[in-house]
Design an enzyme around this catalytic site. Structure first.
Site, mmCIF file in Angstrom:
data_model
loop_
_atom_site.group_PDB
_atom_site.id
_atom_site.type_symbol
_atom_site.label_atom_id
_atom_site.label_comp_id
_atom_site.label_asym_id
_atom_site.label_seq_id
_atom_site.Cartn_x
_atom_site.Cartn_y
_atom_site.Cartn_z
ATOM 1 N N GLY A 93 -11.270 3.616 0.573
ATOM 2 C CA GLY A 93 -12.057 4.527 1.394
ATOM 3 C C GLY A 93 -13.231 3.904 2.107
ATOM 4 O O GLY A 93 -14.173 4.612 2.495
ATOM 5 N N CYS A 127 -9.598 -25.678 14.787
ATOM 6 C CA CYS A 127 -8.250 -25.385 14.303
ATOM 7 C C CYS A 127 -7.240 -25.879 15.329
ATOM 8 O O CYS A 127 -7.608 -26.200 16.473
ATOM 9 C CB CYS A 127 -8.090 -23.891 14.042
ATOM 10 S SG CYS A 127 -7.860 -22.872 15.535
ATOM 11 N N ASP A 133 -3.369 7.416 -3.738
ATOM 12 C CA ASP A 133 -4.707 7.948 -3.999
ATOM 13 C C ASP A 133 -5.214 8.734 -2.801
ATOM 14 O O ASP A 133 -4.642 8.659 -1.706
ATOM 15 C CB ASP A 133 -5.668 6.806 -4.336
ATOM 16 C CG ASP A 133 -5.706 5.747 -3.246
ATOM 17 O OD1 ASP A 133 -4.625 5.236 -2.873
ATOM 18 O OD2 ASP A 133 -6.804 5.429 -2.752
ATOM 19 N N CYS A 148 -14.420 -23.871 17.328
ATOM 20 C CA CYS A 148 -13.574 -24.134 16.164
ATOM 21 C C CYS A 148 -12.700 -25.366 16.425
ATOM 22 O O CYS A 148 -12.439 -25.726 17.572
ATOM 23 C CB CYS A 148 -12.707 -22.904 15.906
ATOM 24 S SG CYS A 148 -11.427 -23.103 14.672
ATOM 25 N N ASP A 189 0.857 -1.179 0.000
ATOM 26 C CA ASP A 189 0.000 0.000 0.000
ATOM 27 C C ASP A 189 0.897 1.233 0.000
ATOM 28 O O ASP A 189 2.077 1.167 0.360
ATOM 29 C CB ASP A 189 -0.926 -0.026 1.221
ATOM 30 C CG ASP A 189 -2.068 0.966 1.099
ATOM 31 O OD1 ASP A 189 -2.197 1.581 0.025
ATOM 32 O OD2 ASP A 189 -2.815 1.133 2.077
ATOM 33 N N CYS A 200 -7.491 -24.102 18.782
ATOM 34 C CA CYS A 200 -8.692 -24.360 19.580
ATOM 35 C C CYS A 200 -8.753 -25.800 20.086
ATOM 36 O O CYS A 200 -9.434 -26.081 21.078
ATOM 37 C CB CYS A 200 -9.938 -24.031 18.757
ATOM 38 S SG CYS A 200 -10.054 -22.279 18.344
#
Length: 472
Positions: free
Chosen positions: A190, A275, A122, A273, A87, A278
């Site tokens: 934005g 994963c 921008d 969860c 960015d 977890c």
């Protein structure tokens, strides 16, 4: 550069070619702050990241980081072989009002450090800005994008952000001008303040208004959208790339992400969860940890669940079930429902992208009436020709008829009662009234088209109260 392999709604699975490899979209880009040691890029890759995003302005303004990046490149700085988008500092411009770098300097810097996706500086106009301010900022953004396109000569891709605040005609103008300049990626900028305020409908309209003017063969990036509960919605609206620091910011605040919303660690008794994080720890065990250790673990969970949701979205596209997934996900928050209903104002756009043939149509609520398949059916049935002077239309499928009534589609030719979409629709018997109203609108169009015919309607009590306007 961008090859679309599968489509559903306005969503697509694509292959985005960058100098550091091919990325399968839709994809989530975790934000890396090079000044903060959190989860390393190598760990991010193991968890599921295919592409990263970092801030070139932060690198540019930090002498040690700048020297390393200019000498060895941004990939060496981050110690990653993944593609990296950078960015330009526009977010800092939005937050603080000014930054100490020019558009030319930051574009050349991104080229020098070999960013895979380069973003010009921008002007991100805040939401609800007055029209003259938004237009002035947009004109400066367009000027800078032209400047970037003329000066950039690197191997990476050039992203041209879409601005315009909450003025949808300016969003269209921004997209139209960016398309003329010719970018490789089109970020919708934005929108972070809108996301933070749960103004999802405004984000949806920002995306949809831009999509009306953007080329369909280029990827669209939604800046700052990193919560898994919004992925299905915004992929279905045509977004291909997402980025956010949400996984880290929420973890630092002891918040736990799910596809349905955000939970506070202090209020959890069980992790929903499976994963690795977890499965290894309980909420109570995590609460007893040092904050620095807990943040890392929560951050990893937040990433696991985010990448899992993105894979779920991709599978829904493969199965042509993205509408169904969206309609399940928007039930997580009333403002998501409101955002999805914005598609009724962009039917032509959605219809242009959505595939004609699918396996099945699951009716999951009133939002299912907004799908292109419904209106498309109502329009196509008007082209069915019949030589009969009397047409029988029945809501009872056991009665022999020329056409049948089926909510939400309306009139269905007897020959198509086994064909997609109406014939392949799974619809509850106790369906809501909106489905009948939508069907009645289709019936009215059909009757107007065949006003020279004698029509015999055979309907049950469920239908009668919706047919008064039709017969009038």
């Amino acid at each position: 550069m961008f090859e679309v392999t599968d489509k559903d709604a306005m969503g697509r699975i694509g292959k985005l070619k960058t100098p550091h490899g091919v990325v399968e979209t839709p994809a989530l880009m975790p934000v890396i702050n090079p000044n903060i040691d959190f989860i390393s890029p190598k760990e991010l890759k193991k968890i599921g990241a295919e592409i990263l995003i970092t801030n070139s302005y932060i690198i540019y303004r930090t002498e040690k980081l700048r020297e390393k990046a200019e000498k060895d490149g941004v990939h060496a700085l981050l110690d990653t072989d993944l593609p990296v988008m950078t960015d330009s500092g526009s977010y800092q411009l939005l937050m603080y009002g000014e930054i100490e770098v020019s558009n030319e300097e930051i574009v050349k810097f991104q080229e020098k450090i070999k960013s895979d996706i380069v973003v010009p500086l921008d002007i991100p106009t805040p939401p609800d800005a007055d029209y003259s301010t938004a237009l002035k900022d947009l004109e400066e953004t367009i000027k800078r994008e032209k400047e970037a396109a003329e000066m950039y000569s690197g191997e990476g891709l050039l992203a041209l952000p879409i601005q315009g605040s909450t003025h949808w005609d300016l969003r269209e103008k921004s997209a139209e001008e960016a398309a003329k300049i010719g970018g490789d990626v089109y970020p919708i900028g934005g929108v972070v303040p809108l996301m933070d305020a749960y103004r999802f409908e405004d984000v949806a309209r920002a995306v949809l208004s831009a999509k009306t003017k953007l080329p369909p063969n280029k990827p669209v990036h939604l800046f700052g959208a990193g919560h898994p509960m919004v992925f299905a919605l915004f992929v279905a609206l045509g977004c291909d790339l997402f980025d956010s620091a949400a996984y880290a910011l929420f973890a630092k605040d002891d918040r736990y992400l799910t596809p349905y919303g955000t939970e506070k660690l202090s209020e959890l008794n069980y992790f929903p969860c499976s994963c690795p994080i977890c499965l290894e720890y309980t909420p109570e065990e995590m609460r007893r940890m040092e904050k620095s250790e807990r943040e890392i673990l929560l951050g990893k969970h937040n990433l696991y669940v985010s990448f899992e949701e993105m894979r779920r979205v991709k599978q829904a596209i493969k199965n042509n079930e993205l509408f169904e997934l969206v309609e399940r996900r928007i039930r997580a928050h009333p403002y998501l429902i409101q955002a999805w209903r914005a598609i009724k104002d962009y039917y032509d756009l959605m219809e242009k992208y959505d595939p004609f043939a699918k396996k099945v149509f699951f009716y999951l609520g009133t939002e299912s009436c907004l799908r292109p398949a419904v209106r498309r059916h109502q329009e196509r049935v008007l082209r069915v020709k019949t030589d009969k002077k009397e047409i029988v239309i029945s809501s009872d499928y056991s009665v022999k008829a020329d056409f049948y009534l089926k909510p939400p589609f309306g009139v269905v030719p007897a020959e198509l009662m086994e064909s997609y979409p109406a014939g392949h629709a799974e619809i509850p018997e106790d369906i809501d009234e909106e489905a009948y109203r939508t069907a009645a609108k289709g019936l009215k169009l059909f009757l107007e088209k065949h006003k020279d015919k004698k029509i015999r309607l055979v309907v049950d009590e469920k239908w009668r109260k919706f047919l008064d306007d039709v017969q009038a």
